[in-house]
Design an enzyme around this catalytic site. Structure first.
Site, PDB file in Angstrom:
ATOM      1  N   GLU A   1     -53.837  21.664 -38.135  1.00 35.27           N
ATOM      2  CA  GLU A   1     -53.009  22.302 -37.106  1.00 35.27           C
ATOM      3  C   GLU A   1     -53.742  22.446 -35.775  1.00 35.27           C
ATOM      4  O   GLU A   1     -53.302  23.183 -34.889  1.00 35.27           O
ATOM      5  CB  GLU A   1     -52.548  23.679 -37.602  1.00 35.27           C
ATOM      6  CG  GLU A   1     -51.667  23.576 -38.828  1.00 35.27           C
ATOM      7  CD  GLU A   1     -51.090  24.916 -39.276  1.00 35.27           C
ATOM      8  OE1 GLU A   1     -51.537  25.966 -38.784  1.00 35.27           O
ATOM      9  OE2 GLU A   1     -50.191  24.885 -40.126  1.00 35.27           O
TER      10      GLU A   1
ATOM     11  N   LYS B   1     -39.121  28.858 -42.568  1.00 28.84           N
ATOM     12  CA  LYS B   1     -39.365  27.415 -42.428  1.00 28.84           C
ATOM     13  C   LYS B   1     -38.132  26.703 -42.963  1.00 28.84           C
ATOM     14  O   LYS B   1     -37.885  26.713 -44.177  1.00 28.84           O
ATOM     15  CB  LYS B   1     -40.581  26.997 -43.266  1.00 28.84           C
ATOM     16  CG  LYS B   1     -41.933  27.496 -42.751  1.00 28.84           C
ATOM     17  CD  LYS B   1     -43.027  27.205 -43.764  1.00 28.84           C
ATOM     18  CE  LYS B   1     -44.409  27.586 -43.259  1.00 28.84           C
ATOM     19  NZ  LYS B   1     -45.400  27.652 -44.373  1.00 28.84           N
TER      20      LYS B   1
ATOM     21  N   LYS C   1     -44.699  30.883 -35.071  1.00 25.83           N
ATOM     22  CA  LYS C   1     -46.051  30.400 -35.390  1.00 25.83           C
ATOM     23  C   LYS C   1     -46.025  28.890 -35.228  1.00 25.83           C
ATOM     24  O   LYS C   1     -45.381  28.193 -36.013  1.00 25.83           O
ATOM     25  CB  LYS C   1     -46.410  30.798 -36.827  1.00 25.83           C
ATOM     26  CG  LYS C   1     -47.835  30.414 -37.209  1.00 25.83           C
ATOM     27  CD  LYS C   1     -48.269  31.009 -38.538  1.00 25.83           C
ATOM     28  CE  LYS C   1     -47.916  30.146 -39.698  1.00 25.83           C
ATOM     29  NZ  LYS C   1     -48.829  30.329 -40.862  1.00 25.83           N
TER      30      LYS C   1
HETATM   31  C1  2PG Z   1     -48.437  27.998 -43.675  1.00 28.99           C
HETATM   32  C2  2PG Z   1     -48.177  26.632 -43.112  1.00 28.99           C
HETATM   33  C3  2PG Z   1     -48.092  26.517 -41.640  1.00 28.99           C
HETATM   34  P1  2PG Z   1     -48.265  24.472 -44.535  1.00 28.99           P
HETATM   35  O1  2PG Z   1     -49.033  28.135 -44.746  1.00 28.99           O
HETATM   36  O2  2PG Z   1     -47.954  28.967 -43.118  1.00 28.99           O
HETATM   37  O3  2PG Z   1     -49.145  27.104 -40.946  1.00 28.99           O
HETATM   38  O4  2PG Z   1     -48.965  25.664 -43.709  1.00 28.99           O
HETATM   39  O5  2PG Z   1     -47.299  23.830 -43.629  1.00 28.99           O
HETATM   40  O6  2PG Z   1     -49.401  23.594 -44.940  1.00 28.99           O
HETATM   41  O7  2PG Z   1     -47.592  25.111 -45.704  1.00 28.99           O
HETATM   42 MG    MG Z   2     -48.447  30.426 -44.664  1.00 32.23          MG
END
Ligand code: 2PG
Ligand code: MG
Length: 376
Positions: A175, A304, A355
């Site tokens: 990231e 998400k 975020k």
């Molecule tokens: C998290 C995410 C994004 P990933 O854990 O919050 O920062 O990571 O997309 O790898 O799940």
């Molecule tokens: Mg997370």
């Protein structure tokens, strides 16, 4: 809006993995990101048949030609395709159709009054986001609460650049956060001293973390590799005590996934003066949020869209959180694309936090979109 043509294709995300992009009426695009520290309860990105099957299905199936969509809630017709195509295909499909209905301006289409979120910027990290030896804590996050969106973003970037100059770090996580040769505790102290100095100059930047604790968890224990603590293997009770100590000692205002993804009652024992946020615990799923509410596990959750595989269901959980006074944080994934729809959704749906990183073109495009929306 008449949808004449829906085309899907494979592009690369920021980690170089295959990602799906959908283009509607040759003009309106959307794509979906992928996680590395994915929650067990997320819907799958694609079905067992893989991304190519989803792309071919969308390109060949008559279902995706010549149809009408009038409003946001009409996107629900695609929700039933999650089991065949996967959550990422549906989110990209709905995103591109929404761009078409909104004629490219999703935020203003969804709301006449935009509200701007506090950005959480990942500045130092490790865990599942780093192949080299980073911190156990996946993300150290900066939260600047300046008045304008532009200043919030600039301040996070300013602190990020200071970290880069002071440490001369070369390695970055997926990231774009710095990977440092420091323990978790050393990073807390390092960041606290920078943020204290910023405060002396009148700039208040708060500190948060995503512990992503499921990644540390195995056989009922939490395993630390890079900690200043004497003990590296912690029981559940010791993990809770450690997180509460960090909150107090370093004045953390935000703690995401302090415990593994099934431990609703453990989350309830984490200090709630701070934002205690469920990501893998909830996976943008209302049914899991309802359990968390009963158990008083969290006061905030990550949003998400591809965890639940639907923009319509994403809106439902955002609305539900507002009713229950649960704070929401809309979030990028570690494998991101140039899609910036989360910036539009945050401002239109009045999601209080976003975020989406600090550094790297896939992160910056979302921040730029927020500034663009503020300046119009
Ligand atoms: C998290 C995410 C994004 P990933 O854990 O919050 O920062 O990571 O997309 O790898 O799940
Ligand atoms: Mg997370």
């Amino acid at each position: 809006m008449h949808i004449q043509e829906v085309q899907a294709r494979i592009i690369k995300n920021s980690r170089g993995e295959n990602a799906i992009e959908v283009i509607v009426n040759k003009k309106y695009k959307a794509s979906a990101p992928s996680g590395a520290s994915t929650g067990k309860h997320e819907v799958s990105c694609f079905s067992d048949k893989g991304i190519s099957f989803s792309v071919d299905f969308i390109n060949k199936h008559p279902h995706f030609k010549n149809f009408s969509l009038e409003e946001f809630s009409d996107l629900r017709i695609f929700d039933s395709f999650v089991s065949i195509l996967g959550g990422n295909a549906v989110v990209a499909l709905q995103g591109a159709c929404l761009q078409a209905i909104a004629e490219g301006n999703v935020a203003s289409y969804l709301s006449s009054r935009l509200k701007f979120p506090i950005p959480l910027g990942n500045c130092i990290g490790g865990g599942a986001h780093s192949k080299s030896f980073g911190t156990d804590i996946q993300e150290f996050l900066l939260l600047s609460k300046m008045k304008s969106m532009e200043d919030r973003i600039l301040l996070n970037r300013y602190v990020y650049d200071i970290i880069g100059k002071l440490t001369k770090a070369k390695k970055k996580t997926d990231e774009g956060a710095f990977v440092l040769q420091k323990t978790n505790e050393e990073v807390f102290l390092f960041l606290s001293s920078i943020l204290d100095q910023m405060k002396d100059y009148g700039y208040s930047v708060h500190l948060g973390v995503d512990i992503a604790a499921s990644q540390l968890y195995k056989d009922r224990k939490y395993y630390y590799r890079n900690s200043s603590q004497k003990k590296k293997i912690l029981s559940r009770a010791e993990q809770i005590a450690l997180v509460n100590e960090w909150i107090k000692k370093y004045g953390l205002t935000y703690v995401e996934d302090p415990l593994q993804e099934e431990d609703f009652s453990g989350f309830a024992m984490v200090e709630k003066k701070t934002l205690v946020c469920g990501d893998d615990l909830i996976t943008t799923n209302i049914a899991r949020l309802k359990i968390a509410l009963k158990e008083k596990s969290v006061n905030s959750i990550i949003i998400k869209p591809n965890q639940i595989g639907s923009l319509v269901k994403t809106k439902e959980i955002v609305d539900f959180c507002k009713k229950k006074e649960i704070q929401t944080i809309i979030s990028h994934r570690s494998g991101e694309t140039m899609d910036s729809i989360i910036a539009d959704l945050a401002t239109a749906w009045h999601i209080p936090y976003i975020k989406t990183g600090i550094f790297g073109k896939e992160r910056e495009v979302k921040l730029q979109r927020l500034v663009e929306l503020e300046n119009r």
